[in-house]
Scaffold this motif. Structure first.
Motif, PDB file in Angstrom:
ATOM      1  N   ARG A  58     105.603  19.943  85.941  1.00 49.57           N
ATOM      2  CA  ARG A  58     105.876  18.762  85.051  1.00 49.57           C
ATOM      3  C   ARG A  58     106.486  17.665  85.932  1.00 49.57           C
ATOM      4  N   ILE A  59     105.632  16.558  86.024  1.00 50.51           N
ATOM      5  CA  ILE A  59     106.229  15.518  86.987  1.00 50.51           C
ATOM      6  C   ILE A  59     106.787  14.448  86.235  1.00 50.51           C
ATOM      7  N   SER A  60     106.799  14.476  85.086  1.00 50.16           N
ATOM      8  CA  SER A  60     107.499  13.374  84.168  1.00 50.16           C
ATOM      9  C   SER A  60     107.445  13.720  82.731  1.00 50.16           C
ATOM     10  N   ARG A  61     107.945  13.092  81.772  1.00 52.88           N
ATOM     11  CA  ARG A  61     108.067  13.571  80.436  1.00 52.88           C
ATOM     12  C   ARG A  61     106.810  13.249  79.954  1.00 52.88           C
ATOM     13  N   LYS A  62     105.602  12.672  80.521  1.00 51.27           N
ATOM     14  CA  LYS A  62     104.219  12.667  79.999  1.00 51.27           C
ATOM     15  C   LYS A  62     103.261  13.705  80.445  1.00 51.27           C
ATOM     16  N   TYR A  63     103.309  14.190  81.788  1.00 51.56           N
ATOM     17  CA  TYR A  63     102.295  14.915  82.500  1.00 51.56           C
ATOM     18  C   TYR A  63     102.805  16.301  82.916  1.00 51.56           C
ATOM     19  N   TYR A  64     101.984  17.135  82.850  1.00 49.53           N
ATOM     20  CA  TYR A  64     101.916  18.538  83.729  1.00 49.53           C
ATOM     21  C   TYR A  64     100.640  18.410  84.425  1.00 49.53           C
ATOM     22  N   ILE A  65     100.801  18.823  85.714  1.00 51.31           N
ATOM     23  CA  ILE A  65      99.794  18.706  86.650  1.00 51.31           C
ATOM     24  C   ILE A  65      99.458  19.883  87.269  1.00 51.31           C
ATOM     25  N   ASN A  66      98.104  20.138  87.461  1.00 53.38           N
ATOM     26  CA  ASN A  66      97.780  21.340  88.022  1.00 53.38           C
ATOM     27  C   ASN A  66      97.634  20.864  89.650  1.00 53.38           C
ATOM     28  N   ILE A  67      97.936  21.757  90.357  1.00 57.58           N
ATOM     29  CA  ILE A  67      98.158  21.626  91.969  1.00 57.58           C
ATOM     30  C   ILE A  67      96.753  21.340  92.586  1.00 57.58           C
ATOM     31  N   ASN A  68      95.834  22.022  91.977  1.00 59.64           N
ATOM     32  CA  ASN A  68      94.604  22.183  92.384  1.00 59.64           C
ATOM     33  C   ASN A  68      93.779  20.944  92.228  1.00 59.64           C
ATOM     34  N   ALA A  69      94.332  19.988  91.264  1.00 63.89           N
ATOM     35  CA  ALA A  69      93.527  18.921  90.795  1.00 63.89           C
ATOM     36  C   ALA A  69      93.927  17.518  91.537  1.00 63.89           C
ATOM     37  N   ILE A  70      95.081  17.707  92.485  1.00 67.57           N
ATOM     38  CA  ILE A  70      95.572  16.618  93.220  1.00 67.57           C
ATOM     39  C   ILE A  70      94.645  16.187  94.332  1.00 67.57           C
ATOM     40  N   LYS A  71      94.223  14.980  94.341  1.00 69.21           N
ATOM     41  CA  LYS A  71      93.357  14.462  95.370  1.00 69.21           C
ATOM     42  C   LYS A  71      93.845  13.601  96.529  1.00 69.21           C
ATOM     43  N   ASP A  72      95.241  13.080  96.056  1.00 64.62           N
ATOM     44  CA  ASP A  72      95.859  12.030  96.893  1.00 64.62           C
ATOM     45  C   ASP A  72      96.985  11.837  96.281  1.00 64.62           C
ATOM     46  N   ILE A  73      98.184  11.626  97.221  1.00 62.39           N
ATOM     47  CA  ILE A  73      99.652  11.370  96.991  1.00 62.39           C
ATOM     48  C   ILE A  73      99.977  10.103  97.771  1.00 62.39           C
ATOM     49  N   ILE A  74     100.547   9.118  96.915  1.00 60.24           N
ATOM     50  CA  ILE A  74     100.744   7.915  97.372  1.00 60.24           C
ATOM     51  C   ILE A  74     102.142   7.482  97.082  1.00 60.24           C
ATOM     52  N   SER A  75     102.767   6.850  98.216  1.00 63.43           N
ATOM     53  CA  SER A  75     104.099   6.403  97.846  1.00 63.43           C
ATOM     54  C   SER A  75     104.167   5.171  96.890  1.00 63.43           C
ATOM     55  N   TYR A  76     105.077   5.143  95.926  1.00 67.87           N
ATOM     56  CA  TYR A  76     105.104   4.196  94.987  1.00 67.87           C
ATOM     57  C   TYR A  76     106.316   3.544  94.778  1.00 67.87           C
ATOM     58  N   THR A  77     106.699   2.321  93.782  1.00 66.96           N
ATOM     59  CA  THR A  77     108.119   1.698  93.775  1.00 66.96           C
ATOM     60  C   THR A  77     108.871   2.675  93.241  1.00 66.96           C
ATOM     61  N   ASN A  78     110.321   2.298  93.650  1.00 68.59           N
ATOM     62  CA  ASN A  78     111.535   2.756  93.028  1.00 68.59           C
ATOM     63  C   ASN A  78     111.438   4.407  93.672  1.00 68.59           C
ATOM     64  N   SER A  79     111.160   4.695  94.744  1.00 62.52           N
ATOM     65  CA  SER A  79     110.970   5.928  95.434  1.00 62.52           C
ATOM     66  C   SER A  79     110.427   7.024  94.600  1.00 62.52           C
ATOM     67  N   ARG A  80     109.456   6.441  93.793  1.00 63.54           N
ATOM     68  CA  ARG A  80     108.366   7.413  93.082  1.00 63.54           C
ATOM     69  C   ARG A  80     107.108   7.549  93.964  1.00 63.54           C
TER      70      ARG A  80
END
Length: 251
Positions: free
Chosen positions: A201-223
């Motif tokens: 669970r990455i946030s209040r809104k999302y649960y993510i399957n690790i096998n679905a992650i294509k890319d991870i990008i640095s975002y604002t406010n250390s997110r």
């Protein structure tokens, strides 16, 4: 009996509180970090029993014991079994792996009550501890979900699901073929139903399957921003307070 919960994830703390209420155990205080707990223990009468998570947002809860001498009995509630030996060196009653099972919790509370008022320190069978570390308890997680489509009931395998998300008070599963299905559940209920090595669970809104992650990008406010294989409806952002645990989960 004075009871304290130390748990960095507030939804998990509230859920544990509700489970304890069902067992007629009242919780007097809930704390959420190492620093907060240290300050609280220095300024308050210590409780009889502590329900203690190990990996908190600002460090391991063992750091609390380096700063404060605590004689309270402890029931550890954690998703990690590698700290069992270290935990049992303290005044431990039990070591419960997440997701917490109500029967296991009831057994741990009963064990604590049976040992009162004679002693709060527990003698442990280290053969059992070794067995716990080498053969962790296998848990059953959901392998499929169902959803109603017209007059039909469709079964969806968890392997087909890229992510779960909440929207307009509903909970949806997004599948690898780009479809979205409304489910009769909540993200909070999914905490006990999803295999934790696969879903996070990455946030209040999302649960993510690790096998679905294509890319991870640095975002604002250390997110962090995640790019998934097929879900593109909205930006998928790892909440700042979840980034540390998310990185540990990836490893």
């Amino acid at each position: 009996m004075k009871v304290l919960i130390i748990e960095d994830e507030k939804p998990a703390a509230r859920r544990l509180n509700r489970m304890l209420e069902h067992l007629d155990v009242g919780v007097d205080q809930m704390l959420h970090s190492v620093d907060e707990a240290i300050q609280w223990f220095k300024n308050n009468e210590h409780p009889d029993l502590i329900f203690l998570d190990i990996q908190l947002s600002d460090g391991l809860s063992f750091e609390i014991f380096d700063e404060v001498e605590i004689q309270s009995s402890i029931i550890f509630t954690t998703a990690y079994d590698e700290y069992a030996l270290q935990a049992f060196k303290l005044n431990s009653i039990d070591y419960i792996l997440k997701p917490i099972d109500e029967e296991e919790l009831a057994t741990a509370v009963k064990k604590y009550k049976m040992r009162q008022p004679k002693t709060q320190h527990v003698q442990f069978n280290f053969d059992d501890i070794k067995k716990l570390l080498t053969n962790p308890v296998e848990r059953e997680y959901k392998k499929r979900f169902t959803t109603k489509i017209g007059q039909h009931i469709k079964m969806i395998s968890v392997d087909e699901i890229e992510c779960f998300y909440s929207e307009n008070k509903g909970t949806y599963a997004h599948t690898v073929d780009g479809r979205d299905y409304l489910l009769d559940t909540t993200l909070e209920q999914l905490e006990d139903e999803l295999e934790p090595q696969t879903f996070f669970r990455i946030s209040r809104k999302y649960y993510i399957n690790i096998n679905a992650i294509k890319d991870i990008i640095s975002y604002t406010n250390s997110r962090l921003q995640l790019k998934l294989n097929s879900y593109k409806a909205q930006e998928v952002i790892v909440a700042r307070e979840r980034v540390r645990d998310f990185k540990l989960w990836l490893e």
